[in-house]
Design a protein around this motif. Structure first.
Motif, PDB file in Angstrom:
ATOM      1  N   LEU A  99     107.466 -70.551  86.948  1.00  0.00           N
ATOM      2  CA  LEU A  99     108.658 -69.916  87.517  1.00  0.00           C
ATOM      3  C   LEU A  99     109.932 -70.474  86.899  1.00  0.00           C
ATOM      4  CD1 LEU A  99     107.764 -69.668  91.329  1.00  0.00           C
ATOM      5  CD2 LEU A  99     107.687 -67.872  89.594  1.00  0.00           C
ATOM      6  N   TYR A 100     109.950 -71.778  86.656  1.00  0.00           N
ATOM      7  CA  TYR A 100     111.135 -72.364  86.029  1.00  0.00           C
ATOM      8  C   TYR A 100     111.217 -72.018  84.545  1.00  0.00           C
ATOM      9  CZ  TYR A 100     113.183 -74.797  89.932  1.00  0.00           C
ATOM     10  OH  TYR A 100     113.827 -75.082  91.111  1.00  0.00           O
ATOM     11  N   ASP A 101     110.081 -71.899  83.907  1.00  0.00           N
ATOM     12  CA  ASP A 101     110.071 -71.448  82.514  1.00  0.00           C
ATOM     13  C   ASP A 101     110.666 -70.043  82.424  1.00  0.00           C
ATOM     14  OD1 ASP A 101     109.463 -71.266  79.751  1.00  0.00           O
ATOM     15  OD2 ASP A 101     107.520 -70.361  80.213  1.00  0.00           O
ATOM     16  N   LEU A 102     110.263 -69.172  83.335  1.00  0.00           N
ATOM     17  CA  LEU A 102     110.791 -67.811  83.370  1.00  0.00           C
ATOM     18  C   LEU A 102     112.306 -67.818  83.574  1.00  0.00           C
ATOM     19  CD1 LEU A 102     110.609 -64.702  83.627  1.00  0.00           C
ATOM     20  CD2 LEU A 102     109.999 -65.040  86.042  1.00  0.00           C
ATOM     21  N   PHE A 103     112.779 -68.605  84.517  1.00  0.00           N
ATOM     22  CA  PHE A 103     114.211 -68.649  84.829  1.00  0.00           C
ATOM     23  C   PHE A 103     115.021 -69.174  83.643  1.00  0.00           C
ATOM     24  CE2 PHE A 103     117.712 -71.028  87.248  1.00  0.00           C
ATOM     25  CZ  PHE A 103     118.545 -69.920  87.269  1.00  0.00           C
ATOM     26  N   LEU A 104     114.565 -70.257  83.033  1.00  0.00           N
ATOM     27  CA  LEU A 104     115.317 -70.824  81.910  1.00  0.00           C
ATOM     28  C   LEU A 104     115.303 -69.890  80.706  1.00  0.00           C
ATOM     29  CD1 LEU A 104     114.403 -74.616  82.055  1.00  0.00           C
ATOM     30  CD2 LEU A 104     116.490 -73.498  82.814  1.00  0.00           C
ATOM     31  N   MET A 105     114.205 -69.200  80.487  1.00  0.00           N
ATOM     32  CA  MET A 105     114.165 -68.235  79.390  1.00  0.00           C
ATOM     33  C   MET A 105     115.091 -67.046  79.665  1.00  0.00           C
ATOM     34  SD  MET A 105     112.388 -69.109  76.713  1.00  0.00           S
ATOM     35  CE  MET A 105     113.367 -70.591  76.919  1.00  0.00           C
ATOM     36  N   GLN A 106     115.200 -66.640  80.920  1.00  0.00           N
ATOM     37  CA  GLN A 106     116.145 -65.581  81.271  1.00  0.00           C
ATOM     38  C   GLN A 106     117.578 -66.032  80.997  1.00  0.00           C
ATOM     39  OE1 GLN A 106     115.081 -64.807  85.389  1.00  0.00           O
ATOM     40  NE2 GLN A 106     114.035 -62.909  84.818  1.00  0.00           N
ATOM     41  N   LEU A 107     117.890 -67.267  81.361  1.00  0.00           N
ATOM     42  CA  LEU A 107     119.221 -67.801  81.072  1.00  0.00           C
ATOM     43  C   LEU A 107     119.455 -67.892  79.567  1.00  0.00           C
ATOM     44  CD1 LEU A 107     119.524 -70.691  83.699  1.00  0.00           C
ATOM     45  CD2 LEU A 107     120.728 -68.500  83.730  1.00  0.00           C
ATOM     46  N   HIS A 108     118.437 -68.311  78.846  1.00  0.00           N
ATOM     47  CA  HIS A 108     118.539 -68.440  77.394  1.00  0.00           C
ATOM     48  C   HIS A 108     118.875 -67.090  76.756  1.00  0.00           C
ATOM     49  CE1 HIS A 108     116.546 -69.907  73.403  1.00  0.00           C
ATOM     50  NE2 HIS A 108     117.845 -69.995  73.366  1.00  0.00           N
ATOM     51  N   ARG A 109     118.179 -66.055  77.185  1.00  0.00           N
ATOM     52  CA  ARG A 109     118.440 -64.717  76.638  1.00  0.00           C
ATOM     53  C   ARG A 109     119.818 -64.201  77.053  1.00  0.00           C
ATOM     54  NH1 ARG A 109     112.861 -64.201  77.793  1.00  0.00           N
ATOM     55  NH2 ARG A 109     113.292 -63.342  79.871  1.00  0.00           N
ATOM     56  N   ALA A 110     120.207 -64.517  78.285  1.00  0.00           N
ATOM     57  CA  ALA A 110     121.509 -64.056  78.774  1.00  0.00           C
ATOM     58  C   ALA A 110     122.649 -64.657  77.962  1.00  0.00           C
ATOM     59  CB  ALA A 110     121.670 -64.410  80.250  1.00  0.00           C
ATOM     60  N   LEU A 111     122.488 -65.901  77.513  1.00  0.00           N
ATOM     61  CA  LEU A 111     123.559 -66.561  76.770  1.00  0.00           C
ATOM     62  C   LEU A 111     123.813 -65.914  75.416  1.00  0.00           C
ATOM     63  CD1 LEU A 111     122.830 -70.329  77.546  1.00  0.00           C
ATOM     64  CD2 LEU A 111     124.415 -68.782  78.691  1.00  0.00           C
ATOM     65  N   SER A 112     122.837 -65.166  74.924  1.00  0.00           N
ATOM     66  CA  SER A 112     123.008 -64.511  73.616  1.00  0.00           C
ATOM     67  C   SER A 112     123.693 -63.156  73.735  1.00  0.00           C
ATOM     68  CB  SER A 112     121.644 -64.339  72.936  1.00  0.00           C
ATOM     69  OG  SER A 112     120.838 -63.424  73.668  1.00  0.00           O
ATOM     70  N   ARG A 113     123.950 -62.719  74.964  1.00  0.00           N
ATOM     71  CA  ARG A 113     124.573 -61.409  75.183  1.00  0.00           C
ATOM     72  C   ARG A 113     125.846 -61.556  76.001  1.00  0.00           C
ATOM     73  NH1 ARG A 113     120.224 -57.261  77.486  1.00  0.00           N
ATOM     74  NH2 ARG A 113     122.227 -56.145  77.759  1.00  0.00           N
ATOM     75  N   PRO A 114     126.991 -61.202  75.426  1.00  0.00           N
ATOM     76  CA  PRO A 114     128.273 -61.353  76.133  1.00  0.00           C
ATOM     77  C   PRO A 114     128.296 -60.659  77.491  1.00  0.00           C
ATOM     78  CG  PRO A 114     128.647 -60.868  73.820  1.00  0.00           C
ATOM     79  CD  PRO A 114     127.186 -60.703  74.046  1.00  0.00           C
ATOM     80  N   ASP A 115     127.570 -59.541  77.627  1.00  0.00           N
ATOM     81  CA  ASP A 115     127.603 -58.806  78.898  1.00  0.00           C
ATOM     82  C   ASP A 115     126.768 -59.476  79.976  1.00  0.00           C
ATOM     83  OD1 ASP A 115     125.345 -58.156  77.299  1.00  0.00           O
ATOM     84  OD2 ASP A 115     124.926 -56.448  78.613  1.00  0.00           O
ATOM     85  N   LEU A 116     125.911 -60.440  79.597  1.00  0.00           N
ATOM     86  CA  LEU A 116     125.049 -61.093  80.573  1.00  0.00           C
ATOM     87  C   LEU A 116     125.442 -62.535  80.870  1.00  0.00           C
ATOM     88  CD1 LEU A 116     121.479 -59.858  79.559  1.00  0.00           C
ATOM     89  CD2 LEU A 116     122.942 -59.016  81.410  1.00  0.00           C
TER      90      LEU A 116
END
Length: 331
Positions: A99-116
């Motif tokens: 669950l924490y792996d999923l959350f951190l990967m979601q944050l990681h992907r969000a940081l690459s997109r200005p809208d997220l």
């Protein structure tokens, strides 16, 4: 420059912000009371490239795996700190890491997109993560175990206290000379006070607890998951530990009733002939299981001298039903 010390420092701040906040309480808008701290949000929005680089480097070096495992372990510790009756099997621990792996990967992907990577989007990801954590608690411990958590935004802790070795000796009316070695203190607590006291007297004593310190004579783990080999122990002690948890589960409609019955009998069979399982408070409904079994003899100490003094000091009889049970293996 973002480094491990700064990242772990932000995480510690994050845990402290949400300490004693309920995962299950919802605000008027339906959102959780847990939230990302200002420090976390600043790191994610103002050091975006550095955070992304830190995570990428961690994925390559293994530091990311250690980070995820650290956060999951810290979360489990906070859960059990809030309620000592919560328990987690090895599969639960693996799932929480996921669950924490999923959350951190979601944050990681969000940081690459200005809208997220705006605060609102990051807060939404966190809210979804908190929902997953609440489901995890329900699925691992049952709805009844967490029902009261939804009543208030602030948790009412069900803590686990550690007692001095002297207090435990008196509550269970123990005499060191009567204890057969090797000795196991079941639910010894982090600092294993009773184990250390026995070992200081030259006795072969061990402790088992899910939060036990690192020591060659301390076993860290859940007793429902642990193995108790036949004829292993001379004495097993458990002060306000195994019995409290067993009673808690038997009072719940979705408790682990059969698991505690099986473990109780496994503990008794792990005694050497003449060995004893001594615990307080007693568990009448489990003791009835062995009362007619010739392999075991039951001795009930109706009230320890310490319990009597506590009753006198408090002017109450609330401890009147407390007793220490001693189950001896006869054959």
């Amino acid at each position: 420059m973002l480094n491990a010390a700064s990242v772990y420092g932000v995480l510690e701040n994050q845990f402290e912000l949400n300490r004693n906040r309920s995962l299950f309480f919802r605000k008027a808008d339906g959102g959780p009371v847990l939230e990302l701290s200002r420090q976390t949000l600043r790191m994610l929005t103002e050091q975006t490239d550095e955070v992304a680089a830190y995570l990428n480097d961690g994925l390559a070096t293994g530091a990311y795996t250690r980070l995820v495992q650290h956060v999951a372990a810290k979360t489990l510790a906070r859960f059990m700190e809030a309620d000592q009756f919560l328990s987690f099997a090895p599969d639960d621990r693996v799932r929480l890491v996921g669950l924490y792996d999923l959350f951190l990967m979601q944050l990681h992907r969000a940081l690459s997109r200005p809208d997220l990577r705006e605060e609102a989007s990051l807060r939404r990801l966190a809210a979804e993560h908190y929902v997953r954590l609440s489901r995890f608690l329900i699925e691992s411990n049952g709805e009844e175990a967490v029902r009261t958590f939804a009543a208030s935004p602030k948790l009412t802790a069900v803590p686990c206290a550690e007692y001095s070795s002297r207090f435990q000796f008196e509550m269970m009316d123990l005499e060191a000379a009567d204890l057969i070695e090797p000795i196991l203190d079941l639910g010894c607590g982090q600092h294993a006070n009773l184990v250390h006291a026995l070992r200081s007297q030259g006795m072969e004593a061990y402790g088992m607890d899910r939060s036990a310190d690192d020591a060659p004579y301390l076993l860290r783990g859940e007793w429902l998951e642990a193995a108790f080999p036949l004829n292993r122990w001379g004495t097993i002690l458990s002060h306000m530990a195994f019995s409290n948890h067993a009673v808690h589960h038997f009072l719940r409609s979705d408790g682990k009733h059969e698991a505690y019955v099986r473990k109780y009998m496994e503990i008794l069979r792990s005694l050497k002939v003449g060995g004893k399982f001594i615990y307080t408070p007693g568990i009448p409904f489990l003791e009835e299981l062995v009362r007619q079994n010739p392999a075991f003899a039951i001795q009930i100490q109706r009230s320890s001298s310490m319990a009597e003094r506590l009753k006198e000091a408090e002017g109450k009889d609330g401890l009147g039903r407390m007793y220490t049970a001693c189950i001896r293996r006869m054959i």
